[in-house]
Write an enzyme that holds these catalytic residues in place. Structure first.
Site, PDB file in Angstrom:
ATOM      1  N   ARG A  21       0.856  -1.181   0.000  1.00 29.70           N
ATOM      2  CA  ARG A  21       0.000   0.000   0.000  1.00 29.70           C
ATOM      3  C   ARG A  21       0.894   1.233   0.000  1.00 29.70           C
ATOM      4  O   ARG A  21       1.983   1.231   0.552  1.00 29.70           O
ATOM      5  CB  ARG A  21      -0.888   0.016   1.252  1.00 29.70           C
ATOM      6  CG  ARG A  21      -2.027  -0.985   1.198  1.00 29.70           C
ATOM      7  CD  ARG A  21      -2.979  -0.803   2.365  1.00 29.70           C
ATOM      8  NE  ARG A  21      -2.401  -1.197   3.622  1.00 29.70           N
ATOM      9  CZ  ARG A  21      -1.964  -0.367   4.561  1.00 29.70           C
ATOM     10  NH1 ARG A  21      -2.033   0.945   4.389  1.00 29.70           N
ATOM     11  NH2 ARG A  21      -1.440  -0.817   5.683  1.00 29.70           N
TER      12      ARG A  21
ATOM     13  N   TYR B 264      -0.973  -3.699  -7.061  1.00 30.83           N
ATOM     14  CA  TYR B 264      -0.839  -4.379  -5.767  1.00 30.83           C
ATOM     15  C   TYR B 264      -2.202  -4.442  -5.058  1.00 30.83           C
ATOM     16  O   TYR B 264      -2.915  -3.432  -4.971  1.00 30.83           O
ATOM     17  CB  TYR B 264       0.190  -3.660  -4.874  1.00 30.83           C
ATOM     18  CG  TYR B 264       0.106  -4.178  -3.460  1.00 30.83           C
ATOM     19  CD1 TYR B 264       0.605  -5.446  -3.144  1.00 30.83           C
ATOM     20  CD2 TYR B 264      -0.550  -3.460  -2.458  1.00 30.83           C
ATOM     21  CE1 TYR B 264       0.467  -5.964  -1.869  1.00 30.83           C
ATOM     22  CE2 TYR B 264      -0.687  -3.971  -1.174  1.00 30.83           C
ATOM     23  CZ  TYR B 264      -0.179  -5.223  -0.889  1.00 30.83           C
ATOM     24  OH  TYR B 264      -0.328  -5.745   0.369  1.00 30.83           O
TER      25      TYR B 264
ATOM     26  N   LYS C 113      -9.569  -2.174   1.626  1.00 28.06           N
ATOM     27  CA  LYS C 113      -9.245  -0.997   2.440  1.00 28.06           C
ATOM     28  C   LYS C 113     -10.002   0.246   1.946  1.00 28.06           C
ATOM     29  O   LYS C 113     -10.464   1.055   2.740  1.00 28.06           O
ATOM     30  CB  LYS C 113      -7.742  -0.732   2.407  1.00 28.06           C
ATOM     31  CG  LYS C 113      -6.893  -1.906   2.874  1.00 28.06           C
ATOM     32  CD  LYS C 113      -7.170  -2.269   4.300  1.00 28.06           C
ATOM     33  CE  LYS C 113      -6.188  -3.326   4.802  1.00 28.06           C
ATOM     34  NZ  LYS C 113      -6.486  -3.736   6.173  1.00 28.06           N
TER      35      LYS C 113
ATOM     36  N   HIS D 208     -10.976  -1.800  11.579  1.00 34.78           N
ATOM     37  CA  HIS D 208      -9.883  -2.674  11.164  1.00 34.78           C
ATOM     38  C   HIS D 208      -9.739  -3.767  12.225  1.00 34.78           C
ATOM     39  O   HIS D 208      -8.753  -3.788  12.977  1.00 34.78           O
ATOM     40  CB  HIS D 208      -8.611  -1.816  11.057  1.00 34.78           C
ATOM     41  CG  HIS D 208      -7.470  -2.466  10.347  1.00 34.78           C
ATOM     42  ND1 HIS D 208      -6.193  -1.958  10.389  1.00 34.78           N
ATOM     43  CD2 HIS D 208      -7.400  -3.561   9.562  1.00 34.78           C
ATOM     44  CE1 HIS D 208      -5.385  -2.724   9.670  1.00 34.78           C
ATOM     45  NE2 HIS D 208      -6.092  -3.702   9.157  1.00 34.78           N
TER      46      HIS D 208
ATOM     47  N   SER E  38      -1.100  -3.269  11.363  1.00 35.58           N
ATOM     48  CA  SER E  38      -0.561  -4.275  10.448  1.00 35.58           C
ATOM     49  C   SER E  38       0.703  -4.871  11.082  1.00 35.58           C
ATOM     50  O   SER E  38       1.434  -4.175  11.788  1.00 35.58           O
ATOM     51  CB  SER E  38      -0.213  -3.622   9.108  1.00 35.58           C
ATOM     52  OG  SER E  38      -1.345  -2.942   8.610  1.00 35.58           O
TER      53      SER E  38
ATOM     54  N   CYS F 183       0.965  -7.229  13.431  1.00 39.28           N
ATOM     55  CA  CYS F 183       0.903  -7.590  14.847  1.00 39.28           C
ATOM     56  C   CYS F 183       0.188  -8.924  15.053  1.00 39.28           C
ATOM     57  O   CYS F 183      -0.206  -9.260  16.168  1.00 39.28           O
ATOM     58  CB  CYS F 183       0.202  -6.501  15.648  1.00 39.28           C
ATOM     59  SG  CYS F 183       1.184  -5.019  15.862  1.00 39.28           S
TER      60      CYS F 183
ATOM     61  N   ASP G  17      -9.680  -9.299   9.325  1.00 42.06           N
ATOM     62  CA  ASP G  17      -9.150  -7.966   9.018  1.00 42.06           C
ATOM     63  C   ASP G  17     -10.150  -6.819   9.229  1.00 42.06           C
ATOM     64  O   ASP G  17      -9.762  -5.774   9.712  1.00 42.06           O
ATOM     65  CB  ASP G  17      -8.642  -7.943   7.571  1.00 42.06           C
ATOM     66  CG  ASP G  17      -7.738  -6.758   7.275  1.00 42.06           C
ATOM     67  OD1 ASP G  17      -6.922  -6.398   8.150  1.00 42.06           O
ATOM     68  OD2 ASP G  17      -7.841  -6.182   6.179  1.00 42.06           O
TER      69      ASP G  17
ATOM     70  N   SER H 273       4.710 -10.388   0.630  1.00 44.75           N
ATOM     71  CA  SER H 273       4.043 -11.287  -0.322  1.00 44.75           C
ATOM     72  C   SER H 273       2.771 -11.829   0.332  1.00 44.75           C
ATOM     73  O   SER H 273       2.672 -11.917   1.560  1.00 44.75           O
ATOM     74  CB  SER H 273       4.975 -12.420  -0.742  1.00 44.75           C
ATOM     75  OG  SER H 273       5.471 -13.098   0.387  1.00 44.75           O
ATOM     76  N   ARG H 274       1.818 -12.188  -0.490  1.00 41.48           N
ATOM     77  CA  ARG H 274       0.469 -12.432   0.022  1.00 41.48           C
ATOM     78  C   ARG H 274      -0.155 -13.694  -0.528  1.00 41.48           C
ATOM     79  O   ARG H 274       0.233 -14.195  -1.588  1.00 41.48           O
ATOM     80  CB  ARG H 274      -0.445 -11.261  -0.404  1.00 41.48           C
ATOM     81  CG  ARG H 274      -0.030  -9.911   0.161  1.00 41.48           C
ATOM     82  CD  ARG H 274      -0.524  -9.756   1.553  1.00 41.48           C
ATOM     83  NE  ARG H 274      -0.092  -8.511   2.175  1.00 41.48           N
ATOM     84  CZ  ARG H 274      -0.793  -7.900   3.127  1.00 41.48           C
ATOM     85  NH1 ARG H 274      -1.940  -8.380   3.539  1.00 41.48           N
ATOM     86  NH2 ARG H 274      -0.325  -6.803   3.692  1.00 41.48           N
TER      87      ARG H 274
HETATM   88  C1  OXD Z   1      -3.007  -4.221   6.103  1.00 41.01           C
HETATM   89  C2  OXD Z   1      -3.587  -5.351   5.353  1.00 41.01           C
HETATM   90  O1  OXD Z   1      -2.002  -3.641   5.652  1.00 41.01           O
HETATM   91  O2  OXD Z   1      -4.536  -5.958   5.866  1.00 41.01           O
HETATM   92  O3  OXD Z   1      -3.541  -3.887   7.162  1.00 41.01           O
HETATM   93  O4  OXD Z   1      -3.129  -5.637   4.248  1.00 41.01           O
HETATM   94 MN    MN Z   2      -5.368  -4.995   7.550  1.00 42.31          MN
END
Ligand code: OXD
Ligand code: MN
Length: 587
Positions: A69, A197, A206, A226, A248, A250, A277, A369-370
């Site tokens: 982001r 992305y 988001k 969130h 993010s 944590c 999330d 990476s996701r």
């Molecule tokens: C964040 C996500 O950055 O969920 O909070 O991707």
């Molecule tokens: Mn998030």
């Protein structure tokens, strides 16, 4: 598919600007999705992985300059700067539309514009909201098919209404200098350009479910947060639900899917995941606060996910998942990331698609990476996941990553104090992030990058919600990340965090006492269950200490942060801060 005149008029306008060769509606069917997957594989946009080991799974790589982001290029375009506040970047809406129109102009020539009608929440639920995303990216289409509910049912639910969020995404030429993620809350509009992305382009997440939705929630008397949602099932079968907000990195996804320690498992306790999330919350008919997870999938961070840290997340990724920017195992045609196991592939490509040898010390997978995985893959997905009325919330938990200041857990005195506790949430930067280590970043309610209006007004909305919710959840703060003098984490974390959640739920039921401290109610160490743990009650006692000097230092930092937000910070929160200072001085 059912047509809607407002949607059609807007598509025409956007197509006149971007000039796609073709416009294709996404109907949510498997046949269409399969054809798009085949097309993406034929152009190299995606790689079909080993279908025996990872059925329905694909690998995608985003551009090397486009892997996260971009907060610096994210704008809230309200008519006045004051409405966006000092924490957000602001651009005048007319100026922003003009500037971005220039970038969008002709950007889809030679490309297809896909029209994705999607619902955040189960279509038809009183919580749900509809969006339409226009995009020139097949990756976005296939990811939205996982992350949201897409297709016919959505257009049926929208019927003839003009009430939908208009999202326009164009990859353009992925120029970082012209990358913009812009929100026009008054127009129900999101414009995203020059990125591929996920966090910037899956506009339901988001952009809509937090930034636009937080604005709508304030207007309409609900909340977009969130927060993960989890349910703890007692041996009696009764389930209690908790929402939790963490910045993010944590461990939100880990907490949302935690595996109960044996001590609880053998008594019959279970943990169910409703969301990892985002929560949309509104008061229910019985005066309690109800939450849904508006998403339909998990957009999780891959590195560090493994059979120990989060077996449920890992299991969620074993089918019908898109991996982005992980390492590629050429021999097996599978994926790998740091922290998956200790056996990096011998013959591999890194996240950039370059030949890669783990022995050279570089990373195979990008740290951000996701995986994009369907929620229904999760072995512990809650049977309430699709409940259109949501689940009743007993407790709200805020948390941060603090090496010293915050204790393992404390409870706020009441809703207003809980709002204050959320407003002062903070995390310290880790070595994994770029920049200095140990710098405190204030991240109120973990919403710093996601509030679609003025942060002070957002705090006021929280206080206002306290009047609208008759049977309020109790509000807590946790910190799993206290370290010893050598910098090692003291609390074991992961599944053992349930021990703290159990104290929280017992507080909600009035079944356990607590002691009053300067910062809130603290547990008696003996009331945190340690059976089967390597740390004992003495260590828990240490984890619950409140150090006057570090808290007074924190108060100074909070004062600076409130000053940065400016005049919109409600007087009630200034009063809460003064009261905290007084209580600390009296310690
Ligand atoms: C964040 C996500 O950055 O969920 O909070 O991707
Ligand atoms: Mn998030």
């Amino acid at each position: 598919m059912r047509q809607n005149q407002y949607v059609n008029a807007w598509i025409r306008e956007m197509a006149d600007m971007t000039r796609p060769d073709k416009i294709v509606w996404i109907d949510g069917s498997d046949e269409q999705a399969e054809a798009l997957r085949a097309e993406a594989c034929s152009t190299g946009e995606m790689i079909k992985l080993n279908q025996e080991l990872l059925p329905g799974c694909y690998l995608h790589r985003s551009a090397v300059n486009d892997v996260a982001r971009v907060e610096g290029r994210t704008f809230i375009c309200t008519p006045t700067k004051e409405e966006a506040g000092n924490i957000n970047n602001w651009m005048d809406p007319a100026e922003c539309y003009a500037k971005l129109s220039e970038i969008y102009k002709g950007s889809m020539v030679g490309r297809t514009m896909y029209v994705i009608p999607y619902s955040m929440g189960v279509p038809g639920s009183p919580f749900s909201k509809i969006g339409v995303e226009l995009t020139d990216s097949i990756y976005v289409v296939l990811s939205m098919l996982i992350m949201t509910r897409v297709g016919e049912a959505v257009m049926e639910a929208l019927a003839d209404s003009p009430d939908f969020i208009k999202g326009l995404h164009a990859k353009a030429d992925l120029d970082e200098e012209k990358r913009y993620i812009c929100h026009f809350p008054q127009d129900n509009t999101i414009w995203s350009v020059n990125s591929g992305y996920g966090g910037n382009v899956l506009l339901g997440k988001k952009c809509f479910a937090l930034r636009i939705a937080s604005y709508l929630g304030r207007k309409e008397g609900w909340m977009a947060e969130h927060m993960l949602i989890l349910g703890i099932q007692f041996p009696s079968g009764d389930v209690k639900y908790i929402c939790a907000a963490f910045p993010s990195a944590c461990g939100k996804t880990n907490l949302a899917m935690l595996i109960p320690p044996e001590y609880y498992a053998k008594q019959g306790y279970k943990v169910w995941c409703v969301g990892d999330d985002i929560s949309w919350l509104r008061p229910g008919p019985d005066g309690r606060l109800y939450a849904i997870n508006p998403e339909n999938g998990f957009f999780g961070v891959a590195p560090g996910t493994n059979a120990h840290s989060n077996p449920n997340a890992l299991a969620s990724t074993r089918k019908n998942t898109i991996f982005t920017n992980v390492a590629y195992d050429i021999d097996q045609n599978t994926v790998w990331w740091e922290g998956l196991d200790k056996n990096p592939p011998k013959h591999a490509l890194n996240w950039k698609g370059e030949p890669w040898d783990a022995a050279d010390g570089t990373k195979g997978a990008h740290p951000n990476s996701r995986f994009t995985a369907p929620a229904k893959n999760c072995p512990v997905i809650s049977d309430q996941f699709e409940n259109p009325n949501g689940v009743p919330i007993s407790a709200i938990v805020f948390g941060g990553r603090r090496a010293k200041t915050a204790p393992l857990v404390y409870q706020s005195f009441d809703w207003n104090h809980g709002t204050f506790v959320g407003s002062i949430m903070a995390s310290e930067t880790t070595a994994a992030a770029s920049g200095a280590v140990g710098v405190v970043r204030r991240d109120p309610m973990a919403m710093r990058p996601f509030v679609g209006y003025n942060m002070g007004d957002y705090f006021a909305h929280w206080l206002e919600m306290g009047h609208l919710i008759k049977n309020k959840p109790l509000i807590f703060h946790v910190n799993w990340f206290r370290t010893d003098d050598e910098g090692h984490f003291i609390w074991p974390g992961f599944g053992d965090n349930m021990r703290v959640l159990m104290w929280i739920l017992r507080r909600c039921e009035g079944k356990v006492d607590a002691r009053t401290s300067a910062i809130g109610y603290l547990p008696y160490a003996k009331d945190i269950e340690v059976e089967g743990l390597s740390v004992g009650t003495d260590t828990v006692e240490d984890l619950l200490t409140v150090d006057k000097a570090s808290w007074l230092e924190d108060v100074d930092n909070i004062e600076d942060f409130y000053a940065q937000i400016g005049d919109s910070v409600p007087a009630e929160l200034h009063a809460q801060l003064d009261a905290l200072k007084q209580r600390l001085s009296d310690m």
